[in-house]
Scaffold this motif. Structure first.
Motif, PDB file in Angstrom:
ATOM      1  N   ASN A  21     -13.261  53.136  47.443  1.00  0.00           N
ATOM      2  CA  ASN A  21     -12.823  53.717  46.610  1.00  0.00           C
ATOM      3  C   ASN A  21     -11.568  54.846  46.524  1.00  0.00           C
ATOM      4  N   LYS A  22     -10.732  54.696  47.309  1.00  0.00           N
ATOM      5  CA  LYS A  22      -9.252  54.741  47.414  1.00  0.00           C
ATOM      6  C   LYS A  22      -8.802  54.156  46.431  1.00  0.00           C
ATOM      7  N   PRO A  23      -7.914  55.734  45.823  1.00  0.00           N
ATOM      8  CA  PRO A  23      -6.469  54.637  44.626  1.00  0.00           C
ATOM      9  C   PRO A  23      -5.894  53.478  45.009  1.00  0.00           C
ATOM     10  N   ALA A  24      -5.221  52.759  44.328  1.00  0.00           N
ATOM     11  CA  ALA A  24      -4.486  52.405  44.591  1.00  0.00           C
ATOM     12  C   ALA A  24      -2.988  52.601  43.811  1.00  0.00           C
ATOM     13  N   THR A  25      -2.000  51.625  44.588  1.00  0.00           N
ATOM     14  CA  THR A  25      -0.842  52.460  44.009  1.00  0.00           C
ATOM     15  C   THR A  25       0.042  51.403  43.228  1.00  0.00           C
ATOM     16  N   ALA A  26       0.796  52.086  42.414  1.00  0.00           N
ATOM     17  CA  ALA A  26       1.569  51.304  41.753  1.00  0.00           C
ATOM     18  C   ALA A  26       2.154  49.313  41.545  1.00  0.00           C
ATOM     19  N   GLU A  27       1.874  49.709  43.185  1.00  0.00           N
ATOM     20  CA  GLU A  27       1.987  48.289  44.366  1.00  0.00           C
ATOM     21  C   GLU A  27       0.804  47.085  43.821  1.00  0.00           C
ATOM     22  N   ASP A  28      -0.448  47.938  44.974  1.00  0.00           N
ATOM     23  CA  ASP A  28      -1.582  47.063  44.315  1.00  0.00           C
ATOM     24  C   ASP A  28      -1.319  46.874  42.497  1.00  0.00           C
ATOM     25  N   ARG A  29      -1.696  47.754  42.143  1.00  0.00           N
ATOM     26  CA  ARG A  29      -1.747  47.397  40.647  1.00  0.00           C
ATOM     27  C   ARG A  29      -0.961  46.119  40.078  1.00  0.00           C
ATOM     28  N   LYS A  30       0.257  46.224  40.298  1.00  0.00           N
ATOM     29  CA  LYS A  30       1.091  44.761  39.639  1.00  0.00           C
ATOM     30  C   LYS A  30       0.517  43.535  40.968  1.00  0.00           C
ATOM     31  N   ALA A  31      -0.241  43.818  41.848  1.00  0.00           N
ATOM     32  CA  ALA A  31      -0.092  42.733  42.674  1.00  0.00           C
ATOM     33  C   ALA A  31      -1.145  42.033  42.244  1.00  0.00           C
ATOM     34  N   ALA A  32      -2.698  43.602  41.272  1.00  0.00           N
ATOM     35  CA  ALA A  32      -3.443  42.604  40.747  1.00  0.00           C
ATOM     36  C   ALA A  32      -3.379  41.490  39.645  1.00  0.00           C
ATOM     37  N   GLN A  67       6.552  39.045  36.093  1.00  0.00           N
ATOM     38  CA  GLN A  67       6.591  38.979  34.400  1.00  0.00           C
ATOM     39  C   GLN A  67       4.791  38.744  34.937  1.00  0.00           C
ATOM     40  N   VAL A  68       4.211  39.705  34.535  1.00  0.00           N
ATOM     41  CA  VAL A  68       2.662  39.514  34.141  1.00  0.00           C
ATOM     42  C   VAL A  68       2.727  38.583  32.652  1.00  0.00           C
ATOM     43  N   SER A  69       1.982  37.023  32.498  1.00  0.00           N
ATOM     44  CA  SER A  69       1.821  36.403  31.715  1.00  0.00           C
ATOM     45  C   SER A  69       0.211  36.823  31.630  1.00  0.00           C
ATOM     46  N   ALA A  70      -0.209  35.930  30.712  1.00  0.00           N
ATOM     47  CA  ALA A  70      -1.921  36.232  30.188  1.00  0.00           C
ATOM     48  C   ALA A  70      -2.547  35.711  31.603  1.00  0.00           C
ATOM     49  N   SER A  71      -3.510  36.610  31.085  1.00  0.00           N
ATOM     50  CA  SER A  71      -4.924  36.599  31.889  1.00  0.00           C
ATOM     51  C   SER A  71      -6.007  35.109  32.466  1.00  0.00           C
ATOM     52  N   VAL A  72      -5.556  34.658  33.539  1.00  0.00           N
ATOM     53  CA  VAL A  72      -6.572  33.138  33.417  1.00  0.00           C
ATOM     54  C   VAL A  72      -7.876  33.455  33.317  1.00  0.00           C
ATOM     55  N   ILE A  73      -8.861  34.809  33.701  1.00  0.00           N
ATOM     56  CA  ILE A  73      -9.960  35.197  33.681  1.00  0.00           C
ATOM     57  C   ILE A  73     -10.398  36.410  32.816  1.00  0.00           C
ATOM     58  N   SER A  74     -11.065  36.609  32.009  1.00  0.00           N
ATOM     59  CA  SER A  74     -11.694  37.713  31.579  1.00  0.00           C
ATOM     60  C   SER A  74     -12.168  39.051  32.188  1.00  0.00           C
ATOM     61  N   HIS A  75     -11.198  40.028  31.693  1.00  0.00           N
ATOM     62  CA  HIS A  75     -11.452  41.035  33.202  1.00  0.00           C
ATOM     63  C   HIS A  75     -10.984  42.482  31.953  1.00  0.00           C
ATOM     64  N   THR A  76     -11.785  43.773  32.285  1.00  0.00           N
ATOM     65  CA  THR A  76     -11.715  45.026  31.846  1.00  0.00           C
ATOM     66  C   THR A  76     -10.591  45.366  32.574  1.00  0.00           C
ATOM     67  N   GLU A  77      -9.779  46.828  32.364  1.00  0.00           N
ATOM     68  CA  GLU A  77      -8.893  47.981  32.697  1.00  0.00           C
ATOM     69  C   GLU A  77      -9.405  48.817  34.186  1.00  0.00           C
ATOM     70  N   ALA A  78     -11.079  48.361  33.601  1.00  0.00           N
ATOM     71  CA  ALA A  78     -11.258  49.215  35.265  1.00  0.00           C
ATOM     72  C   ALA A  78     -11.419  48.114  36.125  1.00  0.00           C
ATOM     73  N   GLU A  79     -11.785  47.225  35.996  1.00  0.00           N
ATOM     74  CA  GLU A  79     -11.956  45.786  37.006  1.00  0.00           C
ATOM     75  C   GLU A  79      -9.502  45.652  37.412  1.00  0.00           C
ATOM     76  N   ILE A  80      -9.648  45.374  36.618  1.00  0.00           N
ATOM     77  CA  ILE A  80      -7.870  44.964  36.748  1.00  0.00           C
ATOM     78  C   ILE A  80      -7.799  46.108  38.394  1.00  0.00           C
ATOM     79  N   ASP A  81      -8.259  48.043  38.026  1.00  0.00           N
ATOM     80  CA  ASP A  81      -8.678  49.499  39.162  1.00  0.00           C
ATOM     81  C   ASP A  81      -8.944  48.427  40.295  1.00  0.00           C
ATOM     82  N   LEU A  82     -10.240  48.254  40.308  1.00  0.00           N
ATOM     83  CA  LEU A  82     -11.255  47.643  41.105  1.00  0.00           C
ATOM     84  C   LEU A  82     -10.335  46.911  41.910  1.00  0.00           C
ATOM     85  N   LEU A  83     -10.013  45.777  41.322  1.00  0.00           N
ATOM     86  CA  LEU A  83      -9.006  44.590  42.531  1.00  0.00           C
ATOM     87  C   LEU A  83      -7.856  45.434  42.993  1.00  0.00           C
ATOM     88  N   ALA A  84      -7.050  46.358  41.923  1.00  0.00           N
ATOM     89  CA  ALA A  84      -6.298  46.745  43.007  1.00  0.00           C
ATOM     90  C   ALA A  84      -6.455  48.238  43.942  1.00  0.00           C
TER      91      ALA A  84
END
Length: 259
Positions: free
Chosen positions: A205-216, A130-147
């Motif tokens: 620059n390679k696209p992340a998977t759904a699992e990578d995004r979940k981990a991010a 389950q994903v709770s509120a974020s502990v740091i500020s981030h943008t949607e683009a940064e979720i993708d970058l981290l993933a």
């Protein structure tokens, strides 16, 4: 005259209530199993390195039962109080109030002093999915970058390693020795060199998977299997500087370490 007496009585009651609230910069917190300086810092809105300095710690290693000085507002229990009412009055959750005081029953007693946690603190269950509120500020683009960083660094590794890679980035954002955003941490240069290899070789620059995004998202919500690591590397590396760091976690071929 009667109104005047009522007002005086009300003011006196308010004054007594205010005396129960103290602003203390050296409250005590007892380390619990699964704690890290990062997690304790989130609980009391204090940087991990500040806790290290205030307690003269030479590393981020802590152990259950250890008593640390923390910067926390405290409250002295008065007649009629309960954990629920105290939490409600301070705008914090009962769970975070329990956590701040290592208190897992409902009993409070007159004169008891309680630490008051940050009202921005959100409890996180790393294994719940389950994903709770974020502990740091981030943008949607940064979720993708981290993933994408997670994919590049931990593809083929166990899911725990993926969350741990994300946690290292979050830990750096939280640490004053590193940049303060996900983007600036991922693209940071130190002495002319990028900190993360995928930025150099283009794997970022390679696209992340759904699992990578979940981990991010889990890492951004505060899940941290490493309990505060700031580095990671493959166990085949011969870099002596990396191996000189205190190992926090090993997952398959990946090693995560403290500063």
């Amino acid at each position: 005259m009667i109104k005047s007496k009522k007002i005086k009585a009300l003011l006196m009651t308010m004054s007594l209530s205010l005396l129960s609230i103290q602003s203390v910069h050296a409250a005590s917190y007892t380390v619990q199993s699964g704690d890290s300086l990062y997690k304790i810092g989130r609980l009391f809105s204090t940087a991990a390195n500040t806790i290290m300095q205030n307690n003269n710690l030479s590393s981020t290693l802590i152990y259950p039962g250890q008593v640390l000085k923390v910067s926390s507002q405290t409250y002295t229990v008065k007649s009629g109080d309960s954990l629920y009412l105290i939490a409600q009055n301070f705008g914090v959750s009962v769970d975070s109030l329990r956590k701040a005081n290592n208190k897992w029953d409902n009993l409070v007693y007159l004169g008891q002093t309680l630490n008051i946690p940050s009202n921005n603190y959100t409890s996180v269950s790393p294994n719940s999915g389950q994903v709770s509120a974020s502990v740091i500020s981030h943008t949607e683009a940064e979720i993708d970058l981290l993933a994408r960083l997670i994919k590049a660094e931990a593809e083929g590794q166990p899911y725990t390693a993926k969350v741990a890679v994300g946690a290292v980035v979050v830990n750096r954002v939280q640490d004053s020795r590193f940049p303060s955003t996900v983007t600036s941490v991922v693209y940071q240069k130190d002495a002319g060199y990028y900190q993360f290899t995928p930025v150099v070789n283009g794997m970022i620059n390679k696209p992340a998977t759904a699992e990578d995004r979940k981990a991010a998202l889990e890492a951004l919500s505060g899940a941290d299997p490493t309990k505060g690591a700031l580095y990671y590397f493959d166990d085949s590396t011969t870099n002596k500087w990396l191996w000189s760091k205190t190992v926090a976690l090993r997952v398959d071929r990946m090693v995560f370490s403290y500063y």
